[in-house]
Design a protein around this motif. Structure first.
Motif, short mmCIF file in Angstrom:
data_model
loop_
_atom_site.label_atom_id
_atom_site.label_comp_id
_atom_site.label_asym_id
_atom_site.label_seq_id
_atom_site.Cartn_x
_atom_site.Cartn_y
_atom_site.Cartn_z
N GLU A 1 50.88 68.99 10.91
CA GLU A 1 51.52 70.00 11.77
C GLU A 1 50.78 70.26 13.28
N ALA A 2 49.54 70.12 13.27
CA ALA A 2 49.01 70.18 14.48
C ALA A 2 49.00 69.04 15.40
N ALA A 3 49.32 68.04 14.87
CA ALA A 3 49.82 66.64 15.66
C ALA A 3 51.00 66.82 16.43
N VAL A 4 52.06 67.61 15.58
CA VAL A 4 53.43 67.88 15.98
C VAL A 4 53.32 68.63 17.37
N GLN A 5 52.29 69.69 17.06
CA GLN A 5 52.19 70.44 18.38
C GLN A 5 51.25 69.85 19.50
N SER A 6 50.69 68.82 19.02
CA SER A 6 49.76 67.96 20.35
C SER A 6 50.74 67.34 21.08
N VAL A 7 51.73 66.49 20.51
CA VAL A 7 52.83 66.01 20.89
C VAL A 7 53.77 66.61 21.87
N TRP B 1 52.03 67.78 25.01
CA TRP B 1 52.14 66.57 26.06
C TRP B 1 53.20 66.34 26.75
N VAL B 2 54.36 66.71 25.82
CA VAL B 2 55.77 66.62 26.60
C VAL B 2 55.98 67.82 27.36
N SER B 3 55.32 69.02 27.02
CA SER B 3 55.59 70.11 27.80
C SER B 3 55.15 70.09 29.15
N GLU B 4 53.67 69.62 29.25
CA GLU B 4 52.92 69.25 30.26
C GLU B 4 53.64 68.30 31.14
N SER B 5 54.19 67.07 30.61
CA SER B 5 54.58 66.20 31.42
C SER B 5 56.08 66.25 32.05
N GLU C 1 59.66 70.87 23.54
CA GLU C 1 59.72 70.40 21.94
C GLU C 1 60.36 69.16 21.92
N ILE C 2 59.86 67.83 21.37
CA ILE C 2 60.68 66.85 20.90
C ILE C 2 60.54 66.52 19.61
N LEU C 3 59.60 67.11 18.77
CA LEU C 3 59.16 66.81 17.48
C LEU C 3 59.26 68.21 16.77
N SER C 4 59.74 68.20 15.70
CA SER C 4 59.67 69.40 14.59
C SER C 4 58.80 69.05 13.41
N GLN C 5 58.86 67.73 13.13
CA GLN C 5 58.05 67.06 12.14
C GLN C 5 57.74 65.70 12.04
N ILE D 1 56.14 57.63 23.78
CA ILE D 1 56.96 58.45 24.53
C ILE D 1 57.04 58.18 26.03
N GLY D 2 57.99 58.31 26.43
CA GLY D 2 58.10 58.05 28.22
C GLY D 2 58.71 59.25 28.82
N ALA D 3 58.20 59.87 29.72
CA ALA D 3 58.76 60.88 30.52
C ALA D 3 58.92 60.66 32.04
N THR D 4 60.07 60.80 32.46
CA THR D 4 60.39 60.68 34.11
C THR D 4 61.25 62.02 34.51
#
Length: 442
Positions: free
Chosen positions: A187-193, A196-200, A207-211, A221-224
């Motif tokens: 669950e903590a890994a979901v939050q870590s990902v 990163w998405v939120s910061e990027s 949020e991009i992952l729920s589980q 993961i790629g963000a633009t």
């Protein structure tokens, strides 16, 4: 916290996220650098420094064949994602960056199918995308009103059965500046990902992952983000209410932004359109099918060569285009594994055929791509749209001297249309979308 790539963006920012999930394997040892909740996050890029690629000064105009191939891939991806019932929005470049990083770990049939579907060899992908990112970021530095940011990361499950190839880490550092992390998938890994998405994305997507599935072992993961102001914003008197007519004949209210463009007219045998310039080397390009031609039929007729020709062939003579663009906002999400399989990338999704040995090896199992999730967002309003001031000022002066030679066109986007954001040099679509309907505008 993870390092922040993206600073601050306006409400008109456009962003795209690609999440690729690989199953069966995970990551091995490394130095713990931080704690996020209960997840021990290990930065596998520690000690990995980009050595450069020798492509820093490559002129994209000399890579015409690669540009056409990327445009062709973009059109194929768009056509496969098209919906005649909802607004569509994809970022072919963001998907391509994710696929290219994965291709650096693919071998055999998996790699061959990826190269065939994309139309470029792995080496050509790396060189073109690296040169593109460098050249576009150099352009961004020249203008504070347009910002383009790419961020890439790879997340590997902590598992002693997996060993990761150093060459895979190095090449993705050199060409894509990718962050690569290892951590327990809990669950903590979901939050870590998600952090990163939120910061990027500067908090726009939080949020991009729920589980994480039990047999998930890797996320790529790629963000633009492209935040671009029109080179001239609309005045309040240029925004008026109007009617948008959907393909089924029903109508909805919309707010339209009216303007005039010069020497930005686009056309082919079945559509007309125009460019509207952003500050900073990018443009909003639209194509409106002729009356009696559905958007789905027109989209089906597009090819990469055809679109490249439309976007690069200049209409002869001085043309004034009277324009109207509806204010709109689109949120789009699609899982693209079936789309990519339909484009010929079958092996990499097949557990018995996938060959991703270049990423690493997993004791007693095989790496296989499971899904590719694509999330996109765009908002177009008065601050995020208008034509280039310098070019228009020059053209307008010519028009004032020789008004009898002006050809006048009218393109009002009051029914379904295709739009793209492209860089003005290569005309490669950073994204392609459709407006089938306009939601309530404030």
């Amino acid at each position: 916290m993870m390092k922040t790539r993206v600073k601050k963006y306006t409400d008109g920012a456009m962003l795209w996220i690609v999440l690729m999930l690989l199953m069966i394997a995970s990551a091995g040892c490394g130095k713990k650098i931080q704690e996020e909740g209960n997840a021990a996050v290990v930065d596998l890029m520690t000690g990995i420094t980009s050595n450069g690629t020798g492509q820093e000064n490559v002129d994209l105009s000399l890579m015409e064949e690669s540009t056409v191939a990327v445009t062709d891939f973009s059109v194929k991806l768009f056509k496969s994602s098209f919906s005649d019932t909802e607004n569509t929005l994809i970022s072919p470049l963001t998907v391509l960056y994710a696929l290219a990083m994965t291709a650096n770990g693919a071998e055999g049939e998996s790699l061959a199918q990826m190269e065939e579907a994309i139309g470029l060899s792995r080496e050509e992908m790396n060189e073109y995308l690296y040169a593109y990112r460098n050249q576009m970021q150099e352009e961004m530095e020249k203008n504070n009103n347009c910002t383009l940011e790419f961020a890439n990361s790879i997340w590997l499950k902590e598992d002693e059965s997996l060993s990761v190839e150093q060459d895979f880490l190095q090449i993705n550092a050199d060409y894509y500046d990718a962050d690569i992390y290892r951590l327990p998938f809990d669950e903590a890994a979901v939050q870590s990902v998600n952090d990163w998405v939120s910061e990027s994305t500067d908090g726009t997507i939080d949020e991009i992952l729920s589980q994480m599935p039990e047999n998930a072992v890797m996320y790529l993961i790629g963000a633009t983000i492209l935040d671009a102001q029109w080179s001239e914003t609309y005045s309040s008197h240029q925004v008026r209410k109007g009617v948008f007519t959907k393909e089924d004949g029903t109508t909805c209210q919309a707010e339209f932004m009216y303007g005039t463009e010069y020497n930005s007219y686009l056309e082919d045998d079945n559509a007309q359109g125009f460019y509207k310039d952003y500050a900073g080397g990018y443009a909003f390009a639209v194509l409106l099918p002729d009356e009696g031609i559905s958007l789905s039929d027109y989209a089906a007729s597009l090819t990469g060569d055809k679109l490249h020709k439309i976007l690069t062939d200049k209409v002869q003579g001085l043309v004034q285009v009277n324009t109207a663009i509806p204010k709109f906002e689109t949120v789009f999400e699609r899982e693209m594994s079936d789309i990519l399989k339909g484009m010929g990338m079958e092996a990499v999704f097949d557990g018995s055929r996938a060959d991703l040995a270049g990423i690493g090896t997993y004791e007693g199992a095989n790496l296989v791509m499971n899904q590719l999730l694509h999330k996109t967002y765009i908002a177009v309003d008065e601050q995020g749209t208008k034509a280039g001031a310098v070019a228009e000022a020059e053209d307008y002066a010519i028009a004032a001297e020789e008004p009898e030679e002006i050809e006048i066109k009218t393109v009002y986007l009051d029914r379904p249309f295709i739009y793209m954001i492209i860089d003005r040099e290569t005309k490669v679509p950073v994204f392609i979308g459709t407006v089938m309907e306009v939601q309530n505008n404030s």
